[in-house]
Design a protein around this motif. Structure first.
Motif, PDB file in Angstrom:
ATOM      1  N   ILE A 105       0.843  -1.186   0.000  1.00  0.00           N
ATOM      2  CA  ILE A 105       0.000   0.000   0.000  1.00  0.00           C
ATOM      3  C   ILE A 105       0.882   1.241   0.000  1.00  0.00           C
ATOM      4  CG2 ILE A 105      -1.857   1.230   1.177  1.00  0.00           C
ATOM      5  CD1 ILE A 105      -2.467  -1.317   2.701  1.00  0.00           C
ATOM      6  N   PHE A 106       0.675   2.104  -0.971  1.00  0.00           N
ATOM      7  CA  PHE A 106       1.327   3.409  -0.988  1.00  0.00           C
ATOM      8  C   PHE A 106       0.282   4.446  -0.590  1.00  0.00           C
ATOM      9  CE2 PHE A 106       4.123   0.944  -3.624  1.00  0.00           C
ATOM     10  CZ  PHE A 106       5.391   1.503  -3.467  1.00  0.00           C
ATOM     11  N   MET A 107       0.517   5.095   0.540  1.00  0.00           N
ATOM     12  CA  MET A 107      -0.401   6.122   1.037  1.00  0.00           C
ATOM     13  C   MET A 107       0.163   7.499   0.726  1.00  0.00           C
ATOM     14  SD  MET A 107      -3.142   7.135   2.731  1.00  0.00           S
ATOM     15  CE  MET A 107      -3.738   5.676   3.636  1.00  0.00           C
ATOM     16  N   VAL A 108      -0.615   8.312   0.038  1.00  0.00           N
ATOM     17  CA  VAL A 108      -0.248   9.693  -0.272  1.00  0.00           C
ATOM     18  C   VAL A 108      -1.282  10.588   0.405  1.00  0.00           C
ATOM     19  CG1 VAL A 108       0.130  11.396  -2.083  1.00  0.00           C
ATOM     20  CG2 VAL A 108       0.754   8.992  -2.478  1.00  0.00           C
ATOM     21  N   ALA A 109      -0.846  11.395   1.361  1.00  0.00           N
ATOM     22  CA  ALA A 109      -1.788  12.204   2.147  1.00  0.00           C
ATOM     23  C   ALA A 109      -1.390  13.663   2.148  1.00  0.00           C
ATOM     24  CB  ALA A 109      -1.839  11.682   3.584  1.00  0.00           C
ATOM     25  N   GLN A 110      -2.384  14.533   2.016  1.00  0.00           N
ATOM     26  CA  GLN A 110      -2.183  15.974   2.141  1.00  0.00           C
ATOM     27  C   GLN A 110      -2.919  16.409   3.406  1.00  0.00           C
ATOM     28  OE1 GLN A 110      -3.718  18.395  -1.049  1.00  0.00           O
ATOM     29  NE2 GLN A 110      -2.700  20.256  -0.334  1.00  0.00           N
ATOM     30  N   ARG A 116      -6.437  12.279   0.528  1.00  0.00           N
ATOM     31  CA  ARG A 116      -5.429  11.229   0.421  1.00  0.00           C
ATOM     32  C   ARG A 116      -5.737  10.360  -0.785  1.00  0.00           C
ATOM     33  NH1 ARG A 116      -8.727  12.499   3.554  1.00  0.00           N
ATOM     34  NH2 ARG A 116      -7.505  12.402   5.447  1.00  0.00           N
ATOM     35  N   GLN A 117      -4.696   9.713  -1.284  1.00  0.00           N
ATOM     36  CA  GLN A 117      -4.807   8.756  -2.378  1.00  0.00           C
ATOM     37  C   GLN A 117      -4.044   7.500  -1.973  1.00  0.00           C
ATOM     38  OE1 GLN A 117      -6.700   9.346  -4.976  1.00  0.00           O
ATOM     39  NE2 GLN A 117      -7.025  11.547  -4.637  1.00  0.00           N
ATOM     40  N   VAL A 118      -4.538   6.351  -2.419  1.00  0.00           N
ATOM     41  CA  VAL A 118      -3.878   5.092  -2.085  1.00  0.00           C
ATOM     42  C   VAL A 118      -3.682   4.272  -3.355  1.00  0.00           C
ATOM     43  CG1 VAL A 118      -4.011   2.936  -0.783  1.00  0.00           C
ATOM     44  CG2 VAL A 118      -4.863   5.053   0.237  1.00  0.00           C
ATOM     45  N   VAL A 119      -2.475   3.755  -3.509  1.00  0.00           N
ATOM     46  CA  VAL A 119      -2.150   2.887  -4.636  1.00  0.00           C
ATOM     47  C   VAL A 119      -1.788   1.516  -4.075  1.00  0.00           C
ATOM     48  CG1 VAL A 119      -0.621   2.489  -6.595  1.00  0.00           C
ATOM     49  CG2 VAL A 119      -1.309   4.826  -6.005  1.00  0.00           C
ATOM     50  N   VAL A 120      -2.429   0.476  -4.578  1.00  0.00           N
ATOM     51  CA  VAL A 120      -2.169  -0.893  -4.142  1.00  0.00           C
ATOM     52  C   VAL A 120      -1.407  -1.618  -5.246  1.00  0.00           C
ATOM     53  CG1 VAL A 120      -3.179  -3.081  -3.384  1.00  0.00           C
ATOM     54  CG2 VAL A 120      -4.259  -0.908  -2.734  1.00  0.00           C
ATOM     55  N   THR A 121      -0.254  -2.172  -4.915  1.00  0.00           N
ATOM     56  CA  THR A 121       0.579  -2.873  -5.886  1.00  0.00           C
ATOM     57  C   THR A 121       0.959  -4.243  -5.355  1.00  0.00           C
ATOM     58  OG1 THR A 121       2.693  -2.043  -5.026  1.00  0.00           O
ATOM     59  CG2 THR A 121       1.528  -0.649  -6.624  1.00  0.00           C
ATOM     60  N   GLN A 122       1.587  -5.032  -6.221  1.00  0.00           N
ATOM     61  CA  GLN A 122       2.034  -6.362  -5.810  1.00  0.00           C
ATOM     62  C   GLN A 122       3.415  -6.342  -5.171  1.00  0.00           C
ATOM     63  OE1 GLN A 122       1.720  -8.791  -9.370  1.00  0.00           O
ATOM     64  NE2 GLN A 122      -0.301  -9.522  -8.765  1.00  0.00           N
ATOM     65  N   SER A 123       4.173  -5.290  -5.416  1.00  0.00           N
ATOM     66  CA  SER A 123       5.539  -5.244  -4.890  1.00  0.00           C
ATOM     67  C   SER A 123       5.886  -3.846  -4.421  1.00  0.00           C
ATOM     68  CB  SER A 123       6.541  -5.701  -5.950  1.00  0.00           C
ATOM     69  OG  SER A 123       6.484  -4.845  -7.085  1.00  0.00           O
ATOM     70  N   HIS A 124       6.903  -3.787  -3.589  1.00  0.00           N
ATOM     71  CA  HIS A 124       7.402  -2.506  -3.090  1.00  0.00           C
ATOM     72  C   HIS A 124       8.863  -2.383  -3.489  1.00  0.00           C
ATOM     73  CE1 HIS A 124       9.216  -0.190   0.506  1.00  0.00           C
ATOM     74  NE2 HIS A 124       8.911   0.640  -0.462  1.00  0.00           N
TER      75      HIS A 124
END
Length: 256
Positions: A105-110, A116-124
Motif C-alpha cells: 500500500i502506498f499512502m499519499v496524504a495531504q 489522500r490517495q492510495v495505490v495498491v501494488t504487488q511489490s514494493h
C-alpha cells in the motif's frame, strides 16, 4: 529445632518457592510488553526531525502543497470455512485461514487539505515508488507550482528510479517540482501518511480479503469516504515543543 522454628522455616520455604514461581510467571507476559523503536540522541536525528516539524507549521497553500508518502505491506488471506452473522449482527469467522500472498500500500496524504490517495501494488521497490511520485506530480497535483514531499529515507526512494520509468525529460520535469524532506531514522511517527495507514487498517480493512482486486476495492471505498469528509490532520507538535519534551534526544552542545 523447636516446633516454632519449624513453622518459621516452613513459611520461609513456601515463600521462597511461591516467590520464585511468581517471578517466573511475571517473566512470561508478552502482552504486557510493547515494542518501540527508541531513537538515540544525535544531531542528525534532531536536525531531520526539526526540518519535518517546520514543514508542518507552514500554512495551507494549494500551489505549494505539503504531501506525505508512506508504504505498508498487508497479507491477503481467504477463509477455509464459511463464517456467519448471528442475530445481533456480529460476524463470526473461523480461526483458520489460507495465505494468498501480500500487497503493498502506498499512502499519499495531504494533511491540511484532508485528502489522500492510495495505490495498491504487488511489490514494493524503487520502480513502484517512482510511478507513485509521477502520479503525485502529473495526476493529483497538476496545478501545484512546487510540492514538498515528506517521506522516510528508504533505499527504494531513489530519484534515479524515475529515469528508469520515464524518459529523461519527463523524469527531470517531475523531480524539478518536488522538494524531498526525509523523516529521521526511527522517526516514522513524524510522517502523517503513517498515521493515515493506521486509520485505514482500523476503519477500512475490517475483514479478511483474498485478492488484490477486492483489497483495492475496499481501500478505495475508504479513501472516497474519508476524502468526502475532508478529514484533516491538525499537527500541533513544533520544534519548540520537541526541545522541551524530547530534550533527551538532543546532543550536548559546545558553547563558544
Amino acid at each position: 529445632m523447636s516446633p516454632e522454628n519449624d513453622r518459621i522455616e516452613l513459611c520461609r520455604n513456601n515463600w521462597s518457592r511461591d516467590g520464585a514461581q511468581d517471578a517466573e510467571k511475571n517473566k512470561l507476559k508478552p502482552w504486557r510488553v510493547k515494542s518501540w523503536v527508541i531513537p538515540e540522541a544525535s544531531a542528525e536525528f534532531v536536525c531531520q526531525m526539526e526540518e519535518v516539524l517546520d514543514v508542518y507549521q507552514r500554512p495551507f497553500d494549494q500551489k505549494r502543497p505539503i504531501v506525505c508518502l508512506d508504504e505498508a505491506r498487508r497479507q491477503l488471506v481467504s477463509e477455509t470455512h464459511l463464517g456467519f452473522t448471528d442475530k445481533n449482527g456480529v460476524d463470526h469467522v473461523d480461526y483458520e485461514y489460507k495465505r494468498e500472498g501480500v500487497v503493498e500500500i502506498f499512502m499519499v496524504a495531504q494533511p491540511l487539505a484532508g485528502q489522500r490517495q492510495v495505490v495498491v501494488t504487488q511489490s514494493h521497490n524503487s520502480i513502484e515508488w517512482a510511478k507513485v511520485v509521477g502520479r503525485i506530480v502529473e495526476e493529483w497535483y497538476t496545478d501545484a507550482d512546487r510540492i514538498t514531499l515528506v517521506q522516510d529515507n528508504l533505499s527504494a526512494h531513489r530519484k534515479a528510479a524515475l529515469y528508469e520509468v520515464f524518459e529523461p525529460k519527463r523524469a527531470r520535469t517531475i523531480l524539478q517540482k518536488i522538494d524531498f524532506v526525509y523523516t529521521p531514522k526511527h522517526g516514522s511517527w513524524l510522517n502523517v501518511a503513517e498515521i493515515e495507514l493506521s486509520i485505514l487498517t482500523r476503519q477500512g480493512l475490517t475483514h479478511r480479503v483474498a485478492s488484490q482486486a477486492e483489497f483495492d476495492q475496499q481501500v478505495q471505498a475508504w479513501v472516497s469516504q474519508r476524502n468526502d469528509k475532508l478529514a484533516k490532520v491538525d499537527w500541533q507538535f513544533t520544534a519548540e515543543d520537541a526541545r522541551i519534551k524530547l530534550k533527551r534526544l538532543y546532543p550536548s552542545t559546545i558553547e563558544s
